[in-house]
Scaffold this motif. Structure first.
Motif, PDB file in Angstrom:
ATOM      1  N   GLU A  19       0.840  -1.211   0.000  1.00 35.96           N
ATOM      2  CA  GLU A  19       0.000   0.000   0.000  1.00 35.96           C
ATOM      3  C   GLU A  19       0.873   1.258   0.000  1.00 35.96           C
ATOM      4  OE1 GLU A  19      -4.276  -0.927   2.029  1.00 35.96           O
ATOM      5  OE2 GLU A  19      -2.671  -0.454   3.436  1.00 35.96           O
ATOM      6  N   PHE A  20       1.948   1.236   0.761  1.00 36.40           N
ATOM      7  CA  PHE A  20       2.827   2.412   0.830  1.00 36.40           C
ATOM      8  C   PHE A  20       3.455   2.704  -0.536  1.00 36.40           C
ATOM      9  CE2 PHE A  20       4.050   3.017   5.614  1.00 36.40           C
ATOM     10  CZ  PHE A  20       2.707   3.007   5.947  1.00 36.40           C
ATOM     11  N   VAL A  21       3.962   1.655  -1.203  1.00 36.64           N
ATOM     12  CA  VAL A  21       4.571   1.849  -2.528  1.00 36.64           C
ATOM     13  C   VAL A  21       3.546   2.460  -3.476  1.00 36.64           C
ATOM     14  CG1 VAL A  21       5.526   0.685  -4.561  1.00 36.64           C
ATOM     15  CG2 VAL A  21       6.181  -0.072  -2.283  1.00 36.64           C
ATOM     16  N   LEU A  22       2.283   2.034  -3.319  1.00 34.44           N
ATOM     17  CA  LEU A  22       1.238   2.500  -4.224  1.00 34.44           C
ATOM     18  C   LEU A  22       0.630   3.829  -3.772  1.00 34.44           C
ATOM     19  CD1 LEU A  22      -0.448  -0.948  -4.958  1.00 34.44           C
ATOM     20  CD2 LEU A  22       1.156   0.339  -6.394  1.00 34.44           C
ATOM     21  N   GLY A  23       1.154   4.396  -2.697  1.00 34.39           N
ATOM     22  CA  GLY A  23       0.761   5.745  -2.294  1.00 34.39           C
ATOM     23  C   GLY A  23      -0.281   5.830  -1.210  1.00 34.39           C
ATOM     24  N   HIS A  24      -0.735   4.672  -0.717  1.00 31.27           N
ATOM     25  CA  HIS A  24      -1.716   4.706   0.365  1.00 31.27           C
ATOM     26  C   HIS A  24      -0.971   4.488   1.678  1.00 31.27           C
ATOM     27  CE1 HIS A  24      -5.691   4.354   2.118  1.00 31.27           C
ATOM     28  NE2 HIS A  24      -5.189   3.378   2.843  1.00 31.27           N
ATOM     29  N   LYS A  25      -0.606   5.605   2.336  1.00 31.59           N
ATOM     30  CA  LYS A  25       0.280   5.519   3.499  1.00 31.59           C
ATOM     31  C   LYS A  25      -0.428   5.903   4.793  1.00 31.59           C
ATOM     32  CE  LYS A  25       4.498   6.473   0.853  1.00 31.59           C
ATOM     33  NZ  LYS A  25       5.647   7.370   0.637  1.00 31.59           N
ATOM     34  N   ASP A  26      -0.760   4.906   5.594  1.00 27.53           N
ATOM     35  CA  ASP A  26      -1.338   5.161   6.907  1.00 27.53           C
ATOM     36  C   ASP A  26      -0.172   5.365   7.876  1.00 27.53           C
ATOM     37  OD1 ASP A  26      -2.380   5.046   9.437  1.00 27.53           O
ATOM     38  OD2 ASP A  26      -3.316   3.069   9.217  1.00 27.53           O
ATOM     39  N   PRO A  27      -0.026   6.594   8.411  1.00 23.99           N
ATOM     40  CA  PRO A  27       1.137   6.864   9.270  1.00 23.99           C
ATOM     41  C   PRO A  27       1.159   6.025  10.548  1.00 23.99           C
ATOM     42  CG  PRO A  27      -0.354   8.768   9.206  1.00 23.99           C
ATOM     43  CD  PRO A  27      -0.891   7.763   8.237  1.00 23.99           C
ATOM     44  N   GLN A  28      -0.004   5.461  10.908  1.00 20.32           N
ATOM     45  CA  GLN A  28      -0.062   4.615  12.105  1.00 20.32           C
ATOM     46  C   GLN A  28       0.522   3.220  11.849  1.00 20.32           C
ATOM     47  OE1 GLN A  28      -1.127   5.786  15.066  1.00 20.32           O
ATOM     48  NE2 GLN A  28      -1.269   7.716  13.925  1.00 20.32           N
ATOM     49  N   ALA A  29       0.553   2.799  10.576  1.00 17.97           N
ATOM     50  CA  ALA A  29       0.923   1.408  10.269  1.00 17.97           C
ATOM     51  C   ALA A  29       2.293   0.994  10.826  1.00 17.97           C
ATOM     52  CB  ALA A  29       0.823   1.144   8.768  1.00 17.97           C
ATOM     53  N   PRO A  30       3.348   1.812  10.641  1.00 21.53           N
ATOM     54  CA  PRO A  30       4.657   1.378  11.180  1.00 21.53           C
ATOM     55  C   PRO A  30       4.637   1.259  12.701  1.00 21.53           C
ATOM     56  CG  PRO A  30       4.916   3.234   9.651  1.00 21.53           C
ATOM     57  CD  PRO A  30       3.443   3.076   9.900  1.00 21.53           C
ATOM     58  N   LEU A  31       3.833   2.119  13.347  1.00 21.86           N
ATOM     59  CA  LEU A  31       3.841   2.178  14.814  1.00 21.86           C
ATOM     60  C   LEU A  31       3.244   0.939  15.462  1.00 21.86           C
ATOM     61  CD1 LEU A  31       2.735   5.919  15.154  1.00 21.86           C
ATOM     62  CD2 LEU A  31       5.061   4.959  15.036  1.00 21.86           C
ATOM     63  N   ARG A  32       2.556   0.108  14.659  1.00 18.45           N
ATOM     64  CA  ARG A  32       1.968  -1.114  15.209  1.00 18.45           C
ATOM     65  C   ARG A  32       2.999  -2.228  15.378  1.00 18.45           C
ATOM     66  NH1 ARG A  32      -2.139  -0.152  11.096  1.00 18.45           N
ATOM     67  NH2 ARG A  32      -3.606   1.347  11.985  1.00 18.45           N
ATOM     68  N   PHE A  33       4.236  -1.971  14.936  1.00 14.05           N
ATOM     69  CA  PHE A  33       5.299  -2.980  15.064  1.00 14.05           C
ATOM     70  C   PHE A  33       6.372  -2.462  16.005  1.00 14.05           C
ATOM     71  CE2 PHE A  33       3.169  -3.465  11.032  1.00 14.05           C
ATOM     72  CZ  PHE A  33       2.893  -4.826  11.016  1.00 14.05           C
ATOM     73  N   PRO A  34       7.009  -3.371  16.749  1.00  8.25           N
ATOM     74  CA  PRO A  34       8.015  -2.945  17.726  1.00  8.25           C
ATOM     75  C   PRO A  34       9.170  -2.184  17.067  1.00  8.25           C
ATOM     76  CG  PRO A  34       7.565  -5.317  17.918  1.00  8.25           C
ATOM     77  CD  PRO A  34       6.836  -4.833  16.710  1.00  8.25           C
ATOM     78  N   ALA A  35       9.659  -1.146  17.755  1.00  7.50           N
ATOM     79  CA  ALA A  35      10.791  -0.381  17.237  1.00  7.50           C
ATOM     80  C   ALA A  35      11.946  -1.341  16.957  1.00  7.50           C
ATOM     81  CB  ALA A  35      11.209   0.679  18.252  1.00  7.50           C
ATOM     82  N   GLY A  36      12.584  -1.143  15.814  1.00  4.69           N
ATOM     83  CA  GLY A  36      13.748  -1.965  15.478  1.00  4.69           C
ATOM     84  C   GLY A  36      13.414  -3.279  14.784  1.00  4.69           C
ATOM     85  N   SER A  37      12.118  -3.652  14.736  1.00  3.92           N
ATOM     86  CA  SER A  37      11.761  -4.924  14.077  1.00  3.92           C
ATOM     87  C   SER A  37      11.902  -4.782  12.560  1.00  3.92           C
ATOM     88  CB  SER A  37      10.331  -5.330  14.437  1.00  3.92           C
ATOM     89  OG  SER A  37       9.412  -4.346  13.995  1.00  3.92           O
ATOM     90  N   ARG A  38      12.002  -5.931  11.875  1.00  7.05           N
ATOM     91  CA  ARG A  38      12.081  -5.920  10.412  1.00  7.05           C
ATOM     92  C   ARG A  38      10.912  -5.149   9.809  1.00  7.05           C
ATOM     93  NH1 ARG A  38       9.077  -7.859   6.987  1.00  7.05           N
ATOM     94  NH2 ARG A  38       7.959  -9.118   8.512  1.00  7.05           N
ATOM     95  N   ALA A  39       9.690  -5.451  10.331  1.00 11.07           N
ATOM     96  CA  ALA A  39       8.481  -4.840   9.776  1.00 11.07           C
ATOM     97  C   ALA A  39       8.498  -3.312   9.959  1.00 11.07           C
ATOM     98  CB  ALA A  39       7.248  -5.436  10.453  1.00 11.07           C
TER      99      ALA A  39
END
Ligand code: HEM
Length: 266
Positions: free
Chosen positions: A122-142
């Protein structure tokens, strides 16, 4: 010397089959017959998501290199994979509501909603929810992958820069937009796209592949929500959303609005 150098490569060693085939671990007692299918289908999706991201990175690099032929070739591959992704839902639809309920509780709060690779797409295609990264632990691959893709230009941005180098007067505001924000429709960009369609068949073809991509993603969403409706009805999702109701609201949201806007004016 390690085994890596002393043993001849085999089918099994090259594909790491022992590892791959040990990665399906049903959680239900028995286990329930259909849980293996559920796991396999999701794992296959994640592998295709990985391949799609690999190909999207390729398309962006090819656009930046002004290599239109290979852009078209790679977009064709992406669209072919997307067809398989949509078709694959048929397999999961052979699972009845009762078969799913037999192990659903064991999923606890796990849900496709948490697929970071889907969010990356979704991010590559321009649909970027700024909350999405925050749902994963800091430093994780995701988290790291999502933060990187959140800050990076989208496929549409790469295309607009490419069109500008192809000689089209793409407005500076479109070329320097905040790439973390949504892709908003722009009458100036639409005027350029209409020009592309009328006098540049090569790039009009590229535009058509973008429309295929947009339509293909919407097709996946539609088919997924129908599968959800027939399997769990109006139940809430394991991920905590309202379920089908939440998913229905994500259908019909186009990725590249300018390409849809112009169609009535061509
Ligand atoms: C029986 C099969 C399935 C059911 C019942 C189901 C159900 C749901 C539900 C209810 C949601 C909404 C979020 C939540 O509250 O959990 C959701 C989201 C999602 N599911 Fe599924 N799902 C199924 C299969 C799949 C498969 C095979 C994939 C492939 C990876 C998938 C990928 C996703 C994705 C990416 C989302 C997030 C969509 C978005 O936020 O726009 N699901 N699913």
């Amino acid at each position: 010397m390690s085994n890596h150098h002393t043993r001849a490569v085999t089918y099994g060693s090259y594909l790491r089959l022992d590892d791959l085939l040990s990665l399906q671990e049903p959680r239900s007692e028995g286990p329930e017959h259909d849980e293996l299918l559920f796991i396999v289908v999701h794992q296959v999706y994640e592998l295709w998501f990985k391949e799609l991201l690999h190909e999207f990175d390729r398309v962006m690099a090819l656009l930046t290199a002004d290599d239109t032929h290979r852009v078209q070739h790679t977009l064709k591959r992406i669209l072919t994979i997307l067809k398989v992704l949509v078709a694959q839902l048929d397999i999961l639809e052979t699972m009845t509501p009762l078969e799913f309920l037999s192990f659903r509780a064991r999923l606890e709060a796990a849900s496709g909603f948490q697929s970071d690779q889907f969010r990356q797409i979704e991010f590559v295609l321009g649909h970027k929810d700024p909350q999405a990264p925050l749902r994963f632990p800091a430093g994780s691959r995701a988290r790291e992958a999502l933060e990187r893709r959140h800050a990076a230009p989208t496929l549409w941005d790469a295309f607009l820069h490419y069109l500008s180098r192809e000689g089209f007067p793409v407005p500076p505001a479109a070329l320097s937009r905040d790439v973390t924000g949504p892709i908003e429709p722009s009458p100036d960009v639409q005027a350029i796209l209409i020009d592309v369609y009328h006098r540049d068949p090569k790039n009009a073809e590229v535009c058509e592949r973008f429309v295929d991509l947009d339509e293909g993603m919407q097709e996946w969403r539609y088919r997924h929500v129908k599968m959800v409706e027939r399997t769990i009805g109006a139940r809430r999702g394991t991920g905590g959303s309202s379920g089908a109701e939440y998913l229905r609201a994500t259908i019909g949201r186009s990725l590249f609005p300018d390409l849809w806007e112009i169609r009535g004016n061509l």
